[in-house]
Design a protein around this motif. Structure first.
Motif, PDB file in Angstrom:
ATOM      1  N   PHE A 160       0.826  -1.209   0.000  1.00 10.78           N
ATOM      2  CA  PHE A 160       0.000   0.000   0.000  1.00 10.78           C
ATOM      3  C   PHE A 160       0.860   1.260   0.000  1.00 10.78           C
ATOM      4  CE2 PHE A 160      -2.273   3.295   2.409  1.00 10.78           C
ATOM      5  CZ  PHE A 160      -3.372   3.463   1.573  1.00 10.78           C
ATOM      6  N   ASN A 161       1.893   1.283   0.843  1.00 10.50           N
ATOM      7  CA  ASN A 161       2.777   2.451   0.888  1.00 10.50           C
ATOM      8  C   ASN A 161       3.532   2.626  -0.424  1.00 10.50           C
ATOM      9  OD1 ASN A 161       2.145   3.406   3.419  1.00 10.50           O
ATOM     10  ND2 ASN A 161       3.654   2.129   4.425  1.00 10.50           N
ATOM     11  N   PHE A 162       3.997   1.544  -1.015  1.00  9.76           N
ATOM     12  CA  PHE A 162       4.669   1.650  -2.308  1.00  9.76           C
ATOM     13  C   PHE A 162       3.722   2.227  -3.342  1.00  9.76           C
ATOM     14  CE2 PHE A 162       5.597  -0.086  -6.496  1.00  9.76           C
ATOM     15  CZ  PHE A 162       6.878   0.380  -6.670  1.00  9.76           C
ATOM     16  N   PHE A 163       2.489   1.746  -3.349  1.00  9.27           N
ATOM     17  CA  PHE A 163       1.516   2.228  -4.325  1.00  9.27           C
ATOM     18  C   PHE A 163       1.244   3.712  -4.135  1.00  9.27           C
ATOM     19  CE2 PHE A 163      -2.826   2.914  -5.842  1.00  9.27           C
ATOM     20  CZ  PHE A 163      -2.690   2.464  -7.153  1.00  9.27           C
ATOM     21  N   ILE A 164       1.066   4.141  -2.899  1.00 16.23           N
ATOM     22  CA  ILE A 164       0.748   5.546  -2.629  1.00 16.23           C
ATOM     23  C   ILE A 164       1.914   6.460  -2.988  1.00 16.23           C
ATOM     24  CG2 ILE A 164       0.297   7.199  -0.760  1.00 16.23           C
ATOM     25  CD1 ILE A 164      -2.135   5.629  -1.584  1.00 16.23           C
ATOM     26  N   PHE A 165       3.131   6.094  -2.615  1.00 11.16           N
ATOM     27  CA  PHE A 165       4.252   7.017  -2.753  1.00 11.16           C
ATOM     28  C   PHE A 165       5.041   6.861  -4.046  1.00 11.16           C
ATOM     29  CE2 PHE A 165       3.668   6.866   1.887  1.00 11.16           C
ATOM     30  CZ  PHE A 165       3.392   8.201   2.080  1.00 11.16           C
ATOM     31  N   GLN A 166       4.906   5.753  -4.760  1.00 13.50           N
ATOM     32  CA  GLN A 166       5.667   5.557  -5.988  1.00 13.50           C
ATOM     33  C   GLN A 166       4.788   5.547  -7.236  1.00 13.50           C
ATOM     34  OE1 GLN A 166       8.979   5.395  -6.293  1.00 13.50           O
ATOM     35  NE2 GLN A 166       9.228   5.696  -4.107  1.00 13.50           N
ATOM     36  N   VAL A 167       3.688   4.856  -7.182  1.00 14.28           N
ATOM     37  CA  VAL A 167       2.890   4.647  -8.381  1.00 14.28           C
ATOM     38  C   VAL A 167       1.952   5.820  -8.647  1.00 14.28           C
ATOM     39  CG1 VAL A 167       1.203   3.124  -9.462  1.00 14.28           C
ATOM     40  CG2 VAL A 167       3.077   2.156  -8.137  1.00 14.28           C
ATOM     41  N   LEU A 168       1.244   6.288  -7.646  1.00 11.75           N
ATOM     42  CA  LEU A 168       0.277   7.364  -7.869  1.00 11.75           C
ATOM     43  C   LEU A 168       0.915   8.658  -8.377  1.00 11.75           C
ATOM     44  CD1 LEU A 168      -2.400   6.981  -5.073  1.00 11.75           C
ATOM     45  CD2 LEU A 168      -2.593   6.490  -7.486  1.00 11.75           C
ATOM     46  N   PRO A 169       2.044   9.112  -7.837  1.00 15.72           N
ATOM     47  CA  PRO A 169       2.635  10.333  -8.397  1.00 15.72           C
ATOM     48  C   PRO A 169       3.027  10.181  -9.873  1.00 15.72           C
ATOM     49  CG  PRO A 169       3.524   9.958  -6.233  1.00 15.72           C
ATOM     50  CD  PRO A 169       2.719   8.742  -6.597  1.00 15.72           C
ATOM     51  N   THR A 170       3.461   9.015 -10.284  1.00 14.14           N
ATOM     52  CA  THR A 170       3.821   8.852 -11.695  1.00 14.14           C
ATOM     53  C   THR A 170       2.585   8.788 -12.571  1.00 14.14           C
ATOM     54  OG1 THR A 170       3.969   6.456 -11.425  1.00 14.14           O
ATOM     55  CG2 THR A 170       5.986   7.695 -11.157  1.00 14.14           C
ATOM     56  N   TYR A 222      -0.278  10.429 -12.052  1.00 12.84           N
ATOM     57  CA  TYR A 222      -0.845  11.774 -12.167  1.00 12.84           C
ATOM     58  C   TYR A 222       0.182  12.835 -12.544  1.00 12.84           C
ATOM     59  CZ  TYR A 222      -5.038   9.779 -10.160  1.00 12.84           C
ATOM     60  OH  TYR A 222      -6.139   9.015  -9.946  1.00 12.84           O
ATOM     61  N   GLY A 223       1.419  12.455 -12.753  1.00 16.31           N
ATOM     62  CA  GLY A 223       2.445  13.402 -13.182  1.00 16.31           C
ATOM     63  C   GLY A 223       2.835  14.392 -12.108  1.00 16.31           C
ATOM     64  N   ILE A 224       2.809  13.989 -10.876  1.00 14.21           N
ATOM     65  CA  ILE A 224       3.166  14.864  -9.755  1.00 14.21           C
ATOM     66  C   ILE A 224       4.618  14.605  -9.383  1.00 14.21           C
ATOM     67  CG2 ILE A 224       2.696  15.429  -7.353  1.00 14.21           C
ATOM     68  CD1 ILE A 224      -0.153  14.364  -7.830  1.00 14.21           C
ATOM     69  N   ASN A 225       5.379  15.671  -9.254  1.00 15.42           N
ATOM     70  CA  ASN A 225       6.751  15.547  -8.779  1.00 15.42           C
ATOM     71  C   ASN A 225       6.781  15.967  -7.322  1.00 15.42           C
ATOM     72  OD1 ASN A 225       9.459  15.445  -8.376  1.00 15.42           O
ATOM     73  ND2 ASN A 225      10.004  16.990  -9.914  1.00 15.42           N
ATOM     74  N   PRO A 226       6.991  15.046  -6.393  1.00 16.22           N
ATOM     75  CA  PRO A 226       6.955  15.411  -4.976  1.00 16.22           C
ATOM     76  C   PRO A 226       7.984  16.463  -4.586  1.00 16.22           C
ATOM     77  CG  PRO A 226       6.916  13.032  -5.234  1.00 16.22           C
ATOM     78  CD  PRO A 226       7.197  13.616  -6.573  1.00 16.22           C
TER      79      PRO A 226
END
Length: 47
Positions: free
Chosen positions: A24-34, A36-40
């Motif tokens: 779940f943490n991998f999905f939230i912090f690695q997959v979702l930003p890519t 939606y094109g968000i650069n943290p």
């Protein structure tokens, strides 16, 4: 034998929970930003 079986079941359940939390943490912090094109980094550094 009942205590050993109980402990083994609890250990397996906890390992499954740990794996689910890691996924779940991998999905939230690695997959979702890519997706939606968000650069943290842009959230922390002003333009």
């Amino acid at each position: 034998m009942g205590l050993i079986r109980y402990l083994m079941r609890r250990i397996v359940e906890r390992l499954a929970l740990l794996f689910a939390i890691l996924v779940f943490n991998f999905f939230i912090f690695q997959v979702l930003p890519t997706i939606y094109g968000i650069n943290p980094a842009q959230l922390y550094v002003p333009l």
